[in-house]
Structures are given as structure tokens and as C-alpha cells.
Design a protein around this motif. Structure first.
Motif, short mmCIF file in Angstrom:
data_model
loop_
_atom_site.label_atom_id
_atom_site.label_comp_id
_atom_site.label_asym_id
_atom_site.label_seq_id
_atom_site.Cartn_x
_atom_site.Cartn_y
_atom_site.Cartn_z
N GLY A 110 -37.45 14.79 2.40
CA GLY A 110 -38.71 15.06 3.12
C GLY A 110 -39.79 14.48 2.25
N ARG A 111 -39.63 13.79 1.27
CA ARG A 111 -40.81 13.15 0.33
C ARG A 111 -40.64 11.81 0.45
NH1 ARG A 111 -38.59 17.50 -2.73
NH2 ARG A 111 -37.69 16.02 -3.97
N GLY A 112 -39.90 11.02 1.18
CA GLY A 112 -39.61 9.62 1.02
C GLY A 112 -38.34 9.10 0.39
N GLY A 113 -37.81 10.10 -0.43
CA GLY A 113 -36.69 9.96 -1.24
C GLY A 113 -35.34 10.25 -0.43
N ARG A 114 -34.07 10.26 -1.26
CA ARG A 114 -32.95 10.88 -0.81
C ARG A 114 -32.12 11.45 -1.98
NH1 ARG A 114 -30.11 6.65 3.30
NH2 ARG A 114 -28.55 8.29 3.26
N GLY A 115 -31.22 12.34 -1.75
CA GLY A 115 -30.20 12.59 -2.80
C GLY A 115 -29.28 11.83 -2.96
N ASP A 116 -28.21 12.11 -3.77
CA ASP A 116 -27.10 11.37 -4.01
C ASP A 116 -25.93 11.75 -3.22
OD1 ASP A 116 -28.72 9.86 -5.78
OD2 ASP A 116 -28.26 11.35 -7.68
N LEU A 117 -24.75 10.78 -3.42
CA LEU A 117 -23.64 10.88 -2.84
C LEU A 117 -22.51 11.08 -3.67
CD1 LEU A 117 -21.71 11.14 -0.17
CD2 LEU A 117 -21.87 8.64 -0.14
N TYR A 118 -21.74 11.67 -3.78
CA TYR A 118 -20.78 12.10 -4.89
C TYR A 118 -19.42 12.21 -4.30
CZ TYR A 118 -24.41 13.62 -8.26
OH TYR A 118 -25.75 13.64 -8.70
N ALA A 119 -18.58 11.39 -4.91
CA ALA A 119 -17.17 11.29 -4.60
C ALA A 119 -16.38 11.96 -5.44
CB ALA A 119 -16.43 9.68 -4.43
N THR A 120 -15.77 13.00 -5.23
CA THR A 120 -14.79 13.70 -5.89
C THR A 120 -13.28 13.04 -5.87
OG1 THR A 120 -16.16 15.58 -6.01
CG2 THR A 120 -13.79 15.91 -6.83
N VAL A 121 -12.67 12.62 -7.02
CA VAL A 121 -11.59 11.98 -6.98
C VAL A 121 -10.27 12.74 -6.91
CG1 VAL A 121 -9.98 10.35 -8.29
CG2 VAL A 121 -12.47 9.91 -8.23
N ARG A 122 -9.51 12.35 -5.77
CA ARG A 122 -8.08 13.13 -5.86
C ARG A 122 -7.21 11.90 -5.98
NH1 ARG A 122 -8.26 14.93 -0.86
NH2 ARG A 122 -6.64 13.41 -0.16
N ILE A 123 -6.18 12.02 -6.96
CA ILE A 123 -5.04 11.17 -6.96
C ILE A 123 -3.78 11.61 -6.03
CG2 ILE A 123 -3.49 9.81 -8.34
CD1 ILE A 123 -5.99 10.01 -10.67
N GLU A 124 -3.47 10.78 -5.26
CA GLU A 124 -2.16 11.04 -4.37
C GLU A 124 -0.89 10.28 -4.85
OE1 GLU A 124 -1.82 13.11 -2.12
OE2 GLU A 124 -3.82 14.00 -1.84
N VAL A 125 0.01 10.63 -4.84
CA VAL A 125 1.23 9.96 -5.31
C VAL A 125 2.12 9.95 -4.05
CG1 VAL A 125 1.18 10.58 -7.57
CG2 VAL A 125 2.68 12.21 -6.06
N PRO A 126 2.69 8.70 -3.89
CA PRO A 126 3.70 8.20 -2.77
C PRO A 126 4.59 9.42 -2.74
CG PRO A 126 4.08 6.89 -4.31
CD PRO A 126 2.71 7.33 -4.93
N THR A 127 5.29 9.90 -1.63
CA THR A 127 6.35 10.87 -1.44
C THR A 127 7.47 10.20 -1.09
OG1 THR A 127 5.89 11.35 0.62
CG2 THR A 127 4.96 12.77 -0.99
N THR A 128 7.51 9.22 -0.45
CA THR A 128 8.64 8.21 -0.41
C THR A 128 8.69 6.92 -0.76
OG1 THR A 128 7.96 7.43 1.89
CG2 THR A 128 9.12 9.44 1.85
N LEU A 129 9.69 6.11 -1.24
CA LEU A 129 9.20 4.99 -2.14
C LEU A 129 10.52 4.01 -1.70
CD1 LEU A 129 9.47 5.96 -5.67
CD2 LEU A 129 7.73 5.20 -4.26
N THR A 130 10.27 2.73 -1.40
CA THR A 130 11.11 1.69 -0.95
C THR A 130 11.93 1.39 -2.19
OG1 THR A 130 9.75 -0.13 -1.72
CG2 THR A 130 9.70 0.69 0.51
N GLU A 131 13.07 0.78 -2.25
CA GLU A 131 13.90 0.32 -3.25
C GLU A 131 13.03 -0.49 -4.54
OE1 GLU A 131 16.83 1.31 -4.43
OE2 GLU A 131 16.91 2.58 -2.52
N ARG A 132 12.25 -1.28 -4.06
CA ARG A 132 11.41 -2.17 -4.61
C ARG A 132 10.45 -1.45 -5.52
NH1 ARG A 132 10.98 -5.60 -8.55
NH2 ARG A 132 9.08 -6.98 -8.52
N GLU A 133 9.76 -0.24 -4.93
CA GLU A 133 8.97 0.61 -5.42
C GLU A 133 9.41 1.47 -6.37
OE1 GLU A 133 5.62 1.03 -1.79
OE2 GLU A 133 7.24 2.50 -1.76
N ARG A 134 10.58 2.06 -6.36
CA ARG A 134 11.33 2.72 -7.16
C ARG A 134 11.65 1.98 -8.49
NH1 ARG A 134 13.58 7.47 -6.54
NH2 ARG A 134 13.15 7.33 -4.39
#
Length: 307
Positions: free
Chosen positions: A255-279
Motif C-alpha cells: 500500500g506504500r508502493g512496495g511489496r513484502g517478500d516471498l519465502y519458500a520453506t524447504v521440504r525434502i522428499e525421498v523417492p518411495t519406489t526405485l528402479t534397479e539403476r536408482e537402487r
């Protein structure tokens, strides 16, 4: 005419202070506002509360109302003969008036000349919910209001930069003043509707960013959403789960010509199924890596202990 006990309507004692009267009215207004309540008689109850509040918040009107004496709600009564005699030439017959007209007439006369009192119009409160985009860019609302003037629609311009919980004062949009008094105001309480991507805190925005283990470890360029268009976010190598990555000036307008910030909160996901090469690759990494997260955590925290 029928007597209305305004103290009973608001649920306050007859000697209640003004602050108690205000609090009682605001509670009832929120409960019975026609735009928010599903009760079949909400509009009638809202009007009754508004009428009671308009009387008891005004010292002159309250004194005139108290001068009528105390009766049971709904009881038929008539003003005293001296009052009828004093005002016979100035007002319609008392039997044709309602209670609000009666005490308003009494309150509007002062001294021997019965000079009319300037009375400011009643203030009203209402609520509206808007989206993040509307808060950011501004919008126009059409409010359906129910008050002493009946049902009416009011067009309201919401400026860019409002925030959750903010109250806008709409000057002169409330009840009409009497005998030259100013019109009252409307206090519009704003809330932000839940958004599927972002959470707002004042003018800052937050969202969850899911990363793969290798993106968090090696770093990456990730396309992320904003209120405007997607942008690239640089994820530093070695980013941990729970870390907050900031994009300056990508939040809500302030409202004063500026803007707030955008924050990304990190969440690390692990694969639940693997190919033979990935394993195979994960197995090779496990054999080659000397990293132990439990040792790292114990070295960082002096309060770590065995359980």
C-alpha cells in the motif's frame, strides 16, 4: 405502543458502561449479520441490536429512553400525560408513533425552548473476505447491508495493499444524521480467504517447496509460483529441510508502493519406489559416503543425549 427493553436486547445491565454496551453490540452484530448468519431471523435480530445500540450509546437518547420507565418487553404503554401535553402541537399523536420515534423526539428537545439536538448518524460494522490477489491488486466489493435505512447495496473500493485483519473506515456511509448531524461511518473488517498455494503474514507470503535429495545436496534452479508469474529460484548446494529461501519483493503489495517478500520453506522428499539403476546408485552412494547425519546432529546440539 409496545415497549422494547434495549438492555435485554443487548444483554447488559441498566447501569452498563459505554464500553460494555459497545462490546455487547459488536458480539451480536457479528452473530446475526445477514451476510454471515444462517439463522432464519438473523436480519430481524440484527436490526433490533442496531436499534438498541443506537439508543444506548448516545447519552441524550439513553436519558430520554430511561425516562420512559422500565416495562416488560412487548408490554403496551403510553407516555405520561405531561409529555403528551408538552408535545401535542409538535409531534403526531403518540399512539401513532413507535418507540424509536418517541424517545428520539424526547432526546431532541433541550431547555425551555425544546431546541432540536444535532444527532450524528449511527456507525455500523460489517465483514468481508477477499482473495490474496484482490488484496494485492485491489478490487471493488458490493456489500449488501441491512440497517435502519433498510437493505441497500454499497459499492466499496478496496485499495491494493490491505492485509488480513485490517479495518477500513468508510466515512459517511453509515446511518443518516439528524437535524444537521453528520452521517455515521461503516467499519469494514477484512479477512483473507485461504489460498491453496500461499500463506500470508501481513505482506509476506510463504509456501512449501518440495526438493529431491540431490537438488538439496547439489543445488538447483527451480521454477516457483508467485502472485504474478513463475520465476526461477536458486537453491544453494547443501540446503536442509526446513530452510527458508527468500525472494525479495515478491510478496503482497504494502500500500506504500512496495511489496513484502516471498519465502519458500524447504521440504525434502525421498523417492518411495526405485528402479534397479536408482537402487544401484543409492547403494554406491551409501558405501562411498562418509556423511552420518546423527553424528552431525550431535555435534551441532550441545543438548543431544542418548535415549
Amino acid at each position: 405502543m409496545k415497549y422494547k427493553d434495549y438492555y435485554v436486547t443487548l444483554g447488559v445491565a441498566r447501569d452498563a458502561e459505554l464500553d460494555q454496551i459497545k462490546q455487547a453490540y459488536r458480539k451480536l452484530a457479528r452473530r446475526y449479520h445477514p451476510d454471515m448468519s444462517k439463522a432464519p431471523n438473523a436480519e430481524a435480530l440484527f436490526k433490533e441490536a442496531a436499534e438498541a445500540y443506537a439508543t444506548l450509546k448516545n447519552p441524550a437518547k439513553r436519558a430520554a429512553y430511561d425516562a420512559l420507565g422500565q416495562h416488560s418487553s412487548g408490554e403496551e404503554f403510553a407516555p405520561s400525560p405531561p409529555w403528551k401535553q408538552a408535545h401535542a402541537s409538535e409531534e403526531p399523536d403518540a399512539d401513532e408513533m413507535n418507540l424509536a420515534d418517541l424517545f428520539a423526539a424526547m432526546a431532541s428537545r433541550q431547555g425551555h425552548g425544546y431546541a432540536q439536538e444535532t444527532v450524528r448518524g449511527q456507525d455500523h460494522e460489517t465483514h468481508a473476505q477477499i482473495s490474496l490477489q484482490d488484496a494485492h491488486r485491489g478490487t471493488t466489493l458490493h456489500l449488501d447491508l441491512a440497517d435502519a435505512q433498510g437493505r441497500r447495496t454499497l459499492e466499496v473500493t478496496i485499495p491494493p495493499g490491505v492485509h488480513d485483519g485490517q479495518t477500513l473506515r468508510l466515512r459517511g456511509k453509515g446511518g443518516r444524521g439528524r437535524h444537521g448531524g453528520l452521517d455515521g461511518d461503516i467499519y469494514l473488517h477484512l479477512t483473507l480467504a485461504p489460498d491453496r498455494q500461499f500463506r500470508a503474514e501481513r505482506h509476506d507470503l510463504y509456501f512449501e517447496l518440495a526438493l529431491t535429495p540431490w537438488e538439496a545436496t547439489l543445488g538447483a534452479e527451480i521454477q516457483v509460483p508467485t502472485l504474478d508469474a513463475p520465476v526461477l529460484l536458486t537453491v544453494p548446494a547443501g540446503t536442509r529441510g526446513g530452510a527458508r529461501l527468500r525472494l525479495r519483493g515478491r510478496g503482497l503489495a504494502d500500500g506504500r508502493g512496495g511489496r513484502g517478500d516471498l519465502y519458500a520453506t524447504v521440504r525434502i522428499e525421498v523417492p518411495t519406489t526405485l528402479t534397479e539403476r536408482e537402487r544401484q546408485l543409492f547403494t554406491e552412494l551409501a558405501q562411498a559416503s562418509r556423511f552420518d547425519p546423527r553424528v552431525a546432529a550431535s555435534q551441532e546440539s550441545p543438548h543431544a543425549r542418548n535415549v
